[in-house]
Design a protein around this motif. Structure first.
Motif, PDB file in Angstrom:
ATOM      1  N   ALA A  68      -4.722  -3.817   6.211  1.00  0.00           N
ATOM      2  CA  ALA A  68      -3.465  -2.852   5.423  1.00  0.00           C
ATOM      3  C   ALA A  68      -4.098  -1.794   4.708  1.00  0.00           C
ATOM      4  O   ALA A  68      -3.182  -0.623   4.807  1.00  0.00           O
ATOM      5  CB  ALA A  68      -2.808  -3.893   4.437  1.00  0.00           C
ATOM      6  N   LYS A  69      -5.049  -1.787   3.907  1.00  0.00           N
ATOM      7  CA  LYS A  69      -5.600  -0.522   3.525  1.00  0.00           C
ATOM      8  C   LYS A  69      -5.776   0.518   4.383  1.00  0.00           C
ATOM      9  O   LYS A  69      -5.335   1.877   4.250  1.00  0.00           O
ATOM     10  CB  LYS A  69      -6.903  -0.902   2.647  1.00  0.00           C
ATOM     11  CG  LYS A  69      -6.888  -1.754   1.688  1.00  0.00           C
ATOM     12  CD  LYS A  69      -6.471  -1.114   0.208  1.00  0.00           C
ATOM     13  CE  LYS A  69      -6.400  -2.131  -0.987  1.00  0.00           C
ATOM     14  NZ  LYS A  69      -5.769  -1.502  -2.019  1.00  0.00           N
ATOM     15  N   TRP A  70      -6.497   0.227   5.562  1.00  0.00           N
ATOM     16  CA  TRP A  70      -6.818   1.219   6.554  1.00  0.00           C
ATOM     17  C   TRP A  70      -5.424   1.828   7.361  1.00  0.00           C
ATOM     18  O   TRP A  70      -5.399   3.073   7.205  1.00  0.00           O
ATOM     19  CB  TRP A  70      -7.623   0.453   7.678  1.00  0.00           C
ATOM     20  CG  TRP A  70      -8.221   1.425   8.776  1.00  0.00           C
ATOM     21  CD1 TRP A  70      -8.866   2.439   8.641  1.00  0.00           C
ATOM     22  CD2 TRP A  70      -7.763   1.455   9.953  1.00  0.00           C
ATOM     23  NE1 TRP A  70      -9.241   2.942  10.064  1.00  0.00           N
ATOM     24  CE2 TRP A  70      -8.526   2.424  10.700  1.00  0.00           C
ATOM     25  CE3 TRP A  70      -6.961   0.673  10.815  1.00  0.00           C
ATOM     26  CZ2 TRP A  70      -8.572   2.651  12.069  1.00  0.00           C
ATOM     27  CZ3 TRP A  70      -6.830   0.751  12.410  1.00  0.00           C
ATOM     28  CH2 TRP A  70      -7.511   1.874  12.950  1.00  0.00           C
ATOM     29  N   VAL A  71      -4.563   0.882   7.630  1.00  0.00           N
ATOM     30  CA  VAL A  71      -3.397   1.486   8.330  1.00  0.00           C
ATOM     31  C   VAL A  71      -2.660   2.492   7.306  1.00  0.00           C
ATOM     32  O   VAL A  71      -1.810   3.262   7.678  1.00  0.00           O
ATOM     33  CB  VAL A  71      -2.606   0.473   8.802  1.00  0.00           C
ATOM     34  CG1 VAL A  71      -1.117   1.017   9.304  1.00  0.00           C
ATOM     35  CG2 VAL A  71      -3.279  -0.263   9.940  1.00  0.00           C
ATOM     36  N   GLU A 103       0.832  -1.255   0.132  1.00  0.00           N
ATOM     37  CA  GLU A 103      -0.030  -0.136  -0.062  1.00  0.00           C
ATOM     38  C   GLU A 103       0.816   1.298  -0.082  1.00  0.00           C
ATOM     39  O   GLU A 103       0.497   2.176  -0.665  1.00  0.00           O
ATOM     40  CB  GLU A 103      -0.950   0.029   1.147  1.00  0.00           C
ATOM     41  CG  GLU A 103      -2.200  -0.940   1.255  1.00  0.00           C
ATOM     42  CD  GLU A 103      -2.905  -0.707  -0.130  1.00  0.00           C
ATOM     43  OE1 GLU A 103      -3.388   0.474  -0.101  1.00  0.00           O
ATOM     44  OE2 GLU A 103      -3.159  -1.812  -0.728  1.00  0.00           O
ATOM     45  N   ILE A 104       1.808   1.291   0.934  1.00  0.00           N
ATOM     46  CA  ILE A 104       2.826   2.649   0.947  1.00  0.00           C
ATOM     47  C   ILE A 104       3.491   2.472  -0.477  1.00  0.00           C
ATOM     48  O   ILE A 104       3.454   3.758  -0.757  1.00  0.00           O
ATOM     49  CB  ILE A 104       3.711   2.139   2.220  1.00  0.00           C
ATOM     50  CG1 ILE A 104       2.909   2.312   3.427  1.00  0.00           C
ATOM     51  CG2 ILE A 104       4.616   3.352   1.970  1.00  0.00           C
ATOM     52  CD1 ILE A 104       3.761   1.906   4.569  1.00  0.00           C
ATOM     53  N   LEU A 105       3.949   1.542  -0.990  1.00  0.00           N
ATOM     54  CA  LEU A 105       4.647   1.599  -2.118  1.00  0.00           C
ATOM     55  C   LEU A 105       3.691   2.225  -3.382  1.00  0.00           C
ATOM     56  O   LEU A 105       4.052   3.053  -4.261  1.00  0.00           O
ATOM     57  CB  LEU A 105       5.229   0.194  -2.484  1.00  0.00           C
ATOM     58  CG  LEU A 105       6.201   0.393  -3.968  1.00  0.00           C
ATOM     59  CD1 LEU A 105       7.305   1.261  -3.808  1.00  0.00           C
ATOM     60  CD2 LEU A 105       6.462  -1.252  -4.010  1.00  0.00           C
ATOM     61  N   GLU A 106       2.446   1.675  -3.240  1.00  0.00           N
ATOM     62  CA  GLU A 106       1.472   2.070  -4.431  1.00  0.00           C
ATOM     63  C   GLU A 106       1.386   3.442  -4.147  1.00  0.00           C
ATOM     64  O   GLU A 106       1.240   4.213  -5.304  1.00  0.00           O
ATOM     65  CB  GLU A 106       0.170   1.246  -4.131  1.00  0.00           C
ATOM     66  CG  GLU A 106      -0.689   1.242  -5.345  1.00  0.00           C
ATOM     67  CD  GLU A 106      -0.253   0.843  -6.614  1.00  0.00           C
ATOM     68  OE1 GLU A 106      -0.888   1.292  -7.778  1.00  0.00           O
ATOM     69  OE2 GLU A 106       0.480  -0.166  -6.703  1.00  0.00           O
ATOM     70  N   MET A 107       1.148   4.043  -3.080  1.00  0.00           N
ATOM     71  CA  MET A 107       0.948   5.429  -2.797  1.00  0.00           C
ATOM     72  C   MET A 107       2.226   6.225  -3.409  1.00  0.00           C
ATOM     73  O   MET A 107       1.830   7.360  -3.659  1.00  0.00           O
ATOM     74  CB  MET A 107       0.725   5.597  -1.264  1.00  0.00           C
ATOM     75  CG  MET A 107      -0.911   5.206  -0.959  1.00  0.00           C
ATOM     76  SD  MET A 107      -1.462   5.827   0.385  1.00  0.00           S
ATOM     77  CE  MET A 107      -0.419   4.844   1.686  1.00  0.00           C
ATOM     78  N   TRP A 108       3.301   5.899  -3.339  1.00  0.00           N
ATOM     79  CA  TRP A 108       4.454   6.460  -3.458  1.00  0.00           C
ATOM     80  C   TRP A 108       4.363   6.427  -5.198  1.00  0.00           C
ATOM     81  O   TRP A 108       4.650   7.704  -5.668  1.00  0.00           O
ATOM     82  CB  TRP A 108       5.711   5.730  -3.363  1.00  0.00           C
ATOM     83  CG  TRP A 108       6.269   6.105  -1.919  1.00  0.00           C
ATOM     84  CD1 TRP A 108       6.421   5.523  -0.776  1.00  0.00           C
ATOM     85  CD2 TRP A 108       7.046   7.549  -1.509  1.00  0.00           C
ATOM     86  NE1 TRP A 108       6.722   6.094   0.310  1.00  0.00           N
ATOM     87  CE2 TRP A 108       7.184   7.428  -0.122  1.00  0.00           C
ATOM     88  CE3 TRP A 108       7.254   8.780  -2.281  1.00  0.00           C
ATOM     89  CZ2 TRP A 108       7.865   8.542   0.492  1.00  0.00           C
ATOM     90  CZ3 TRP A 108       7.507   9.925  -1.488  1.00  0.00           C
ATOM     91  CH2 TRP A 108       7.891   9.681  -0.316  1.00  0.00           C
ATOM     92  N   ARG A 109       4.028   5.564  -5.810  1.00  0.00           N
ATOM     93  CA  ARG A 109       3.927   5.395  -7.262  1.00  0.00           C
ATOM     94  C   ARG A 109       2.938   6.302  -7.719  1.00  0.00           C
ATOM     95  O   ARG A 109       3.037   6.785  -8.982  1.00  0.00           O
ATOM     96  CB  ARG A 109       3.693   3.908  -7.741  1.00  0.00           C
ATOM     97  CG  ARG A 109       5.066   2.975  -7.500  1.00  0.00           C
ATOM     98  CD  ARG A 109       4.552   1.565  -7.679  1.00  0.00           C
ATOM     99  NE  ARG A 109       5.734   0.575  -7.750  1.00  0.00           N
ATOM    100  CZ  ARG A 109       5.584  -0.559  -7.762  1.00  0.00           C
ATOM    101  NH1 ARG A 109       4.750  -1.121  -8.007  1.00  0.00           N
ATOM    102  NH2 ARG A 109       6.638  -1.283  -7.645  1.00  0.00           N
ATOM    103  N   VAL A 153      -3.579   4.158   4.695  1.00  0.00           N
ATOM    104  CA  VAL A 153      -4.078   5.706   4.254  1.00  0.00           C
ATOM    105  C   VAL A 153      -4.146   6.408   5.532  1.00  0.00           C
ATOM    106  O   VAL A 153      -4.224   7.679   5.456  1.00  0.00           O
ATOM    107  CB  VAL A 153      -5.664   5.289   3.992  1.00  0.00           C
ATOM    108  CG1 VAL A 153      -6.607   5.167   4.940  1.00  0.00           C
ATOM    109  CG2 VAL A 153      -6.014   6.555   2.926  1.00  0.00           C
ATOM    110  N   LEU A 154      -3.906   5.691   6.863  1.00  0.00           N
ATOM    111  CA  LEU A 154      -4.117   6.526   7.917  1.00  0.00           C
ATOM    112  C   LEU A 154      -2.809   7.158   8.246  1.00  0.00           C
ATOM    113  O   LEU A 154      -2.416   8.203   8.585  1.00  0.00           O
ATOM    114  CB  LEU A 154      -4.498   5.825   9.192  1.00  0.00           C
ATOM    115  CG  LEU A 154      -6.042   5.551   9.281  1.00  0.00           C
ATOM    116  CD1 LEU A 154      -6.003   4.960  10.480  1.00  0.00           C
ATOM    117  CD2 LEU A 154      -6.902   6.731   9.077  1.00  0.00           C
TER     118      LEU A 154
END
Length: 259
Positions: free
Chosen positions: A117-120, A11-17, A122-123
């Motif tokens: 994982a989605k919740w953590v 999730e974190i990597l996807e948000m970086w991309r 985005v928070l």
């Protein structure tokens, strides 16, 4: 647990991309600097507009530093609400619609870990961005007006951050319930708006409502402390968050099994 950490890392990597770790903090910083600067330079802005009768004088009372921070919280209530809805409405529904969720869940991945994982993820983004933006508000307020005690800043930050967490969680819930991101965003926004309006209109009856959190964040600054009703609101909100997260996991699992 390793499965959850792997999904969280994804999730974190996807948000970086997707540059979310860039544009979301920038937007919150813009919101943070806007309130103290606009209030401080308001007389000059009005004077530059012209059109006033000669000799007229406009006297604008200088707000306290706490009142400036309260105005900053108002900015996050309005625009932070919109950003949170946009971030969360496609967390699950978007991946279900694109087929990404099916590709992930075809492996031995627990549905609960997937939602958590989605919740953590985005928070982490929301809280980090909000802290940076609100810290900018506090810093410029101190430079241009007066310094608000840092513990008051932290207290109001936590309460307002809990409100953004509530918005994110209820939107994630609807994102797990519906397969269309727009429907999830509309439902989440509608519930939050109705809750805020009802809570503000019936504040004497709904002191423990999560919709009162922005009010308690402001009162924490103005009254330098949190009332007992505010403490109970925090506890009740935490319980509601746990229930919503649990329901999102169950609903999503049942939908996947049905499919």
């Amino acid at each position: 647990m390793s499965q959850f950490l792997t999904l969280l890392q994804k999730e974190i990597l996807e948000m970086w991309r997707n540059y979310k770790w860039v544009w979301v903090p920038i937007v919150f910083i813009i919101l943070g600097v806007q309130e103290p600067l606009s209030i401080y330079y308001m007389p000059q802005l009005i004077d530059s507009l012209g059109g006033l009768p000669e000799g007229s004088v406009i006297e604008i009372p200088t707000p306290s530093s706490a009142e400036v921070l309260v105005g900053g919280i108002g900015q996050y209530n309005m625009f932070g609400f919109i950003i949170t809805i946009l971030l969360c409405m496609s967390l699950v529904a978007g991946e279900v619609k694109s087929g990404t969720a099916a590709m992930i869940l075809v492996k031995p991945v627990k549905h609960g870990y997937y939602i958590a994982a989605k919740w953590v993820g985005v928070l982490l983004l929301l809280w980090a961005s909000f802290f940076i933006g609100y810290l900018v508000t506090w810093y410029y307020t101190g430079l241009l007006f007066d310094w608000v005690p840092f513990d008051s800043f932290l207290g109001s930050f936590f309460i307002e951050g809990l409100w953004l967490t509530f918005i994110a969680t209820i939107t994630l819930f609807f994102s797990a319930l519906f397969n269309v991101p727009g429907a999830a965003g509309f439902a989440g926004a509608g519930i939050v708006i109705i809750l805020s309006l009802v809570s503000s209109s019936l504040a004497h009856l709904l002191e423990w409502s999560p919709g009162m959190l922005p009010t308690y964040a402001s009162s924490y600054l103005l009254e330098d402390g949190l009332k007992q009703d505010g403490s109970m609101t925090i506890v009740l909100t935490a319980v509601i968050l746990a229930i919503l997260l649990f329901l999102a996991m169950r609903i999503f699992k049942n939908k996947e099994l049905a499919d």
